[in-house]
Design a protein around this motif. Structure first.
Motif, PDB file in Angstrom:
ATOM      1  N   ASP A 239      13.293  20.020  -7.415  1.00  0.00           N
ATOM      2  CA  ASP A 239      14.172  20.080  -6.247  1.00  0.00           C
ATOM      3  C   ASP A 239      13.596  20.861  -5.068  1.00  0.00           C
ATOM      4  N   LEU A 240      12.403  20.457  -4.624  1.00  0.00           N
ATOM      5  CA  LEU A 240      11.821  21.092  -3.445  1.00  0.00           C
ATOM      6  C   LEU A 240      12.595  20.700  -2.183  1.00  0.00           C
ATOM      7  N   HIS A 241      12.963  19.432  -2.071  1.00  0.00           N
ATOM      8  CA  HIS A 241      13.703  18.901  -0.914  1.00  0.00           C
ATOM      9  C   HIS A 241      12.964  19.164   0.404  1.00  0.00           C
ATOM     10  N   VAL A 242      11.662  18.893   0.384  1.00  0.00           N
ATOM     11  CA  VAL A 242      10.865  19.019   1.605  1.00  0.00           C
ATOM     12  C   VAL A 242      11.409  18.047   2.652  1.00  0.00           C
ATOM     13  N   GLY A 243      11.544  18.518   3.887  1.00  0.00           N
ATOM     14  CA  GLY A 243      12.094  17.712   4.968  1.00  0.00           C
ATOM     15  C   GLY A 243      13.509  18.106   5.333  1.00  0.00           C
ATOM     16  N   SER A 244      14.165  18.863   4.448  1.00  0.00           N
ATOM     17  CA  SER A 244      15.519  19.325   4.726  1.00  0.00           C
ATOM     18  C   SER A 244      15.488  20.668   5.450  1.00  0.00           C
ATOM     19  N   LYS A 245      16.535  20.949   6.203  1.00  0.00           N
ATOM     20  CA  LYS A 245      16.678  22.270   6.822  1.00  0.00           C
ATOM     21  C   LYS A 245      16.796  23.357   5.748  1.00  0.00           C
ATOM     22  N   PHE A 252       8.875  28.992  -1.512  1.00  0.00           N
ATOM     23  CA  PHE A 252       7.806  28.153  -2.043  1.00  0.00           C
ATOM     24  C   PHE A 252       6.435  28.686  -1.634  1.00  0.00           C
ATOM     25  N   ASN A 253       6.333  29.254  -0.456  1.00  0.00           N
ATOM     26  CA  ASN A 253       5.063  29.863  -0.055  1.00  0.00           C
ATOM     27  C   ASN A 253       4.719  31.047  -0.968  1.00  0.00           C
ATOM     28  N   ILE A 284      11.190  15.763  -4.795  1.00  0.00           N
ATOM     29  CA  ILE A 284      10.078  16.362  -4.046  1.00  0.00           C
ATOM     30  C   ILE A 284      10.467  16.475  -2.575  1.00  0.00           C
ATOM     31  N   VAL A 285      11.120  15.433  -2.077  1.00  0.00           N
ATOM     32  CA  VAL A 285      11.572  15.418  -0.677  1.00  0.00           C
ATOM     33  C   VAL A 285      13.087  15.273  -0.638  1.00  0.00           C
ATOM     34  N   ASP A 286      13.659  15.433   0.550  1.00  0.00           N
ATOM     35  CA  ASP A 286      15.115  15.301   0.675  1.00  0.00           C
ATOM     36  C   ASP A 286      15.535  13.853   0.862  1.00  0.00           C
ATOM     37  N   GLY A 287      14.589  12.989   1.281  1.00  0.00           N
ATOM     38  CA  GLY A 287      14.897  11.573   1.408  1.00  0.00           C
ATOM     39  C   GLY A 287      15.662  11.242   2.684  1.00  0.00           C
ATOM     40  N   ILE A 288      16.025   9.962   2.782  1.00  0.00           N
ATOM     41  CA  ILE A 288      16.739   9.455   3.951  1.00  0.00           C
ATOM     42  C   ILE A 288      17.944   8.651   3.465  1.00  0.00           C
ATOM     43  N   GLY A 289      19.110   8.922   4.053  1.00  0.00           N
ATOM     44  CA  GLY A 289      20.293   8.129   3.731  1.00  0.00           C
ATOM     45  C   GLY A 289      20.792   8.273   2.314  1.00  0.00           C
ATOM     46  N   VAL A 290      20.566   9.429   1.717  1.00  0.00           N
ATOM     47  CA  VAL A 290      21.005   9.647   0.333  1.00  0.00           C
ATOM     48  C   VAL A 290      22.517   9.842   0.268  1.00  0.00           C
ATOM     49  N   TYR A 307       6.916  13.027   2.623  1.00  0.00           N
ATOM     50  CA  TYR A 307       5.959  13.062   1.513  1.00  0.00           C
ATOM     51  C   TYR A 307       4.604  13.619   1.946  1.00  0.00           C
ATOM     52  N   LYS A 308       4.229  13.337   3.188  1.00  0.00           N
ATOM     53  CA  LYS A 308       2.965  13.888   3.685  1.00  0.00           C
ATOM     54  C   LYS A 308       3.044  15.409   3.763  1.00  0.00           C
ATOM     55  N   MET A 309       4.200  15.927   4.208  1.00  0.00           N
ATOM     56  CA  MET A 309       4.393  17.365   4.271  1.00  0.00           C
ATOM     57  C   MET A 309       4.377  17.975   2.868  1.00  0.00           C
ATOM     58  N   ALA A 310       5.032  17.285   1.922  1.00  0.00           N
ATOM     59  CA  ALA A 310       5.041  17.766   0.541  1.00  0.00           C
ATOM     60  C   ALA A 310       3.622  17.800  -0.025  1.00  0.00           C
ATOM     61  N   ALA A 311       2.841  16.770   0.295  1.00  0.00           N
ATOM     62  CA  ALA A 311       1.458  16.714  -0.186  1.00  0.00           C
ATOM     63  C   ALA A 311       0.633  17.872   0.366  1.00  0.00           C
ATOM     64  N   GLU A 312       0.898  18.253   1.594  1.00  0.00           N
ATOM     65  CA  GLU A 312       0.172  19.383   2.189  1.00  0.00           C
ATOM     66  C   GLU A 312       0.475  20.681   1.450  1.00  0.00           C
ATOM     67  N   TYR A 313       1.709  20.831   0.997  1.00  0.00           N
ATOM     68  CA  TYR A 313       2.041  22.008   0.182  1.00  0.00           C
ATOM     69  C   TYR A 313       1.354  21.929  -1.176  1.00  0.00           C
ATOM     70  N   LEU A 314       1.456  20.774  -1.838  1.00  0.00           N
ATOM     71  CA  LEU A 314       0.893  20.634  -3.181  1.00  0.00           C
ATOM     72  C   LEU A 314      -0.632  20.720  -3.174  1.00  0.00           C
ATOM     73  N   ALA A 315      -1.252  20.391  -2.045  1.00  0.00           N
ATOM     74  CA  ALA A 315      -2.715  20.494  -1.947  1.00  0.00           C
ATOM     75  C   ALA A 315      -3.176  21.943  -2.052  1.00  0.00           C
ATOM     76  N   GLN A 316      -2.252  22.888  -1.875  1.00  0.00           N
ATOM     77  CA  GLN A 316      -2.599  24.310  -1.982  1.00  0.00           C
ATOM     78  C   GLN A 316      -2.546  24.829  -3.416  1.00  0.00           C
ATOM     79  N   ILE A 317      -2.103  23.966  -4.350  1.00  0.00           N
ATOM     80  CA  ILE A 317      -2.140  24.318  -5.772  1.00  0.00           C
ATOM     81  C   ILE A 317      -3.599  24.264  -6.224  1.00  0.00           C
ATOM     82  N   PRO A 318      -4.082  25.244  -6.997  1.00  0.00           N
ATOM     83  CA  PRO A 318      -5.480  25.208  -7.457  1.00  0.00           C
ATOM     84  C   PRO A 318      -5.828  23.873  -8.116  1.00  0.00           C
TER      85      PRO A 318
END
Length: 399
Positions: A239-245, A252-253, A284-290, A307-318
């Motif tokens: 439940d990251l919900h990336v994209g939501s306020k 997460f940081n 992973i993301v908050d989605g659209i029109g849920v 999803y691109k924003m979520a990927a940028e966060y996950l890219a920081q995982i070792p």
């Protein structure tokens, strides 16, 4: 005495050791009594002079030695190869066209599997018959019947009775739960449509007057799960919900800093070095029109950008940490369970990460020999809205 404590004592006595009352009291204060008993027995097996009686003093000494040893043995997960096996991924077996044959096959499979669980785990389910055999059963003068069936409909009358429509692969029949039987009525209140269970009752004409409702138990594994050697860890989040306020960016940081070994006291940095797997159980993301009005709560209104924003966060995982992702109800996938993996057309940025594996919901995976069931849990929402007497803040009751 808890079942955990009884198992621990039985394990100790099975080796020929006696156990003192103060040692029993010491074990009773631990939630992991059985695990402690297994480790203590293993430790005693290495001693030159083996004790006859396990006392509290000896128990504490052996536990402290074991815990000190584990503190010293800090494994660097970066040096351990991935040992991962997918046992079941619904993505590979879901019928994409949603044909009636697919639904029939799914419900038949579900019925047969839960019936096996009932017959294996519940002795009081033995001697069941099929619905098609009920008329022959009645002709022999045997009025009491017991069937394993699926509930296709449930209604409550003005007088308080509960009417059930039941079905198995051989036919269908109606059943009535009398309002004057509070124990059975209480069970019937929690029965939901499409549930597979055992009904026992008196056959009156072509209707069963229910005397008991028997539901399946959770199967207990016959083999106890063992700790992996070397001792590596999996971190479980969802439940990251990336994209939501309301995405908890600061939290997460901090998680990213910790899993990179840059945050926390030494004890927790050691834990971070042992993490070999990160399992993300959906949303992973908050989605659209849920849900209605969701757009007011979104910072990012483009699903691909989420999803691109979520990927940028996950890219920081070792890079040595294997990331396993399943979808949630906010992700781009089929909403009905089982769900295939997140649709690649929308989440290409996630799929491009070299250390990511995307599976459906639910998924069975095996990591270093340990079997895990990974699911988002969206079915709990359905149960909460259809089952009387359960609450969202007490999800264990629903499960």
């Amino acid at each position: 005495m808890t079942s955990e404590l009884r198992r621990a004592i039985a394990k100790i006595l099975s080796t020929g050791l006696q156990i003192s009352p103060d040692a029993v009291d010491a074990l009773a204060r631990r939630k992991d009594a059985f695990e402690v008993a297994c480790k203590v027995i293993e430790k005693i097996g290495t001693l030159d002079e083996k004790p006859i009686v396990l006392t509290a003093e000896l128990l504490f000494k052996l536990i402290q030695e074991e815990e000190a040893k584990r503190e010293e043995e800090v494994i660097d997960a970066e040096k351990i190869p991935v040992d991962e096996e997918v046992i079941f991924d619904p993505t590979q077996v879901i019928n994409p066209d949603g044909s009636s044959e697919g639904f029939i096959s799914y419900f038949l499979s579900r019925y047969q599997k839960i019936k096996k669980i009932l017959l294996r785990e519940r002795f009081d389910v033995r001697n069941t018959i099929t619905i098609s055999q009920i008329k022959k059963w009645a002709q022999r003068g045997r009025g009491v019947v017991k069937i394993v069936c699926m509930v296709t409909d449930k209604r409550k009358t003005a007088g308080g009775k509960i009417l059930l429509e039941l079905e198995d692969p051989t036919g269908s029949i109606r059943a009535v739960v009398n309002e004057k039987d509070p124990n059975v009525l209480s069970k019937a209140e929690k029965v939901i449509r499409d549930e597979v269970l055992c009904i026992e009752g008196q056959l009156v004409g072509d209707i069963i007057i229910v005397s008991d409702i028997i539901q399946p138990e959770i199967p207990i594994p016959s083999i106890r799960a063992r700790e992996s050697k070397p001792r590596i860890l999996a971190a479980l989040i969802s439940d990251l919900h990336v994209g939501s306020k309301y995405f908890m960016r600061s939290a997460f940081n901090r998680f990213l800093l910790w899993i990179n070994g840059r945050l926390g006291v030494e004890k927790y940095r050691k834990l971070a070095r042992q993490v070999k797997y990160l399992i993300i159980a959906g949303d992973i993301v908050d989605g659209i029109g849920v849900y209605p009005g969701q757009e007011k709560e979104l910072l990012v209104r483009d699903i691909k950008k989420q999803y691109k924003m979520a990927a940028e966060y996950l890219a920081q995982i070792p890079g040595h940490i294997r990331i396993i992702i399943i979808p949630g109800n906010h992700d781009t996938t089929r909403q009905a369970l089982p769900s295939p993996a997140i649709f690649r057309d929308y989440a290409e940025a996630i799929y491009k990460l070299p250390n990511v594996r995307v599976l459906g919901d639910p998924a069975y995976i095996k990591l270093h020999g340990a079997l895990l069931l990974v699911t988002h849990g969206r079915s709990l929402d359905d149960l909460l809205t259809t089952t009387p007497g359960v609450r969202r803040d007490r999800p264990a009751e629903v499960m």
